[in-house]
Design a protein around this motif. Sequence first.
Motif: not given
Length: 331
Positions: A305-324
């Motif tokens: 609980k309380g851990d900070n996570l950074i999600f990152a992805a890249f894919g066809g389209g192109f589509t991509w991004g990051a979430i905190y």
Amino acid sequence: MNKITAAITAVGKYVPEYVLTNKELETFVDTNDEWITTRTGIKERRILKGEGLGTSYMAIKAAQDLLQKSKINPEEIDLVIVATATPDLLVASTAVYTATEIGAINAFAYDLQAACSSFLYGMSTAASYIESGRYKKVLLIGADKMSSIIDYTDRATCIIFGDGAGAALFEPNTEGFGLKDEYLRSDGIGREFLKMDAGGSILPASAETVKNKQHFVYQEGKTVFKYAVSNMADVSEKILERNHLTKDDIQWLVPHQANNRIIEATANRVGVAADRVMVNIHKYGNTTSATLPLLLADYEDQLKKGDNLIFAAFGGGFTWGAIYLTWAYNS
Ligand code: UT7
């Protein structure tokens, strides 16, 4: 009243039993374990076998795993989203069938398609419904049966992809846990480099398209690789900067699992040590929409609980991004 944020409160997963190893791939395509391991980090991937089993089979099992672990009553779920690039059927939604099969009889449901970024975009969608106060329980499932669109004579694609599913439940939180920021992008330039030519409205299925193998996924690996490396690293850096975070504030990097070299490049840019980077590509390969939730399920025991996570992805389209996102529970 405190602001409502959207927290992940439970996760679940399913991978098929059949393990397709690099060694087995060597028997039917011109490749070898050493090349695949050094160029991608993949050792094996799971394949869904069995007549008539589609993506929903895995989505249902991942959702049932989540429901069983969390003791959530499926009748309380408001919305089921299935993030997928390989729906059961082209018109009838995979999510609708999945929702009914898991007993989410009070939910509405739909599919979301953004290639390998489907789950990441789905996190944004699920969180928005929760933050607005409109819904209380949104079940987001990432599931793909990539083996259904892979040409197992094409060594550029068949070594990378695998099948699997993962699920995450989003619920309101007033203590500041959950999704904090997102930076999502897309660029139609990518359509040429990663696609399936036939079966859509531009080129409907015909005897000709089958003969020409146009129902298989095609990718120009080198080009996709270059875009993936620079864009995943850029958005990850950007989201840190604008939230005034340093590498020491990040407990986990949760990157899309397409190639170990892309994962390492992103981790290097963010500056996170290797043991803070979630990785399971060696076991499952690239499961497209399922990579991020499969990571969460595999690492759930280590998340606090309380851990900070950074999600990152890249894919066809192109589509991509990051979430905190800040993790909301100890398991
Ligand atoms: O999930 C979202 C989108 N997808 C991705 O992010 C995937 C991005 N791309 C990649 O991960 C990599 O481009 C691949 C893994 C697909 C390919 O790796 P690469 O390092 O870009 O290889 P390459 O295509 O540049 O090929 C290098 C060499 C070539 O031989 P020559 O011309 O140097 O003699 C290929 O013919 O490796 C050869 N090769 C292989 N050898 C053994 C290509 N594929 C294979 C293979 N086994 N499977």
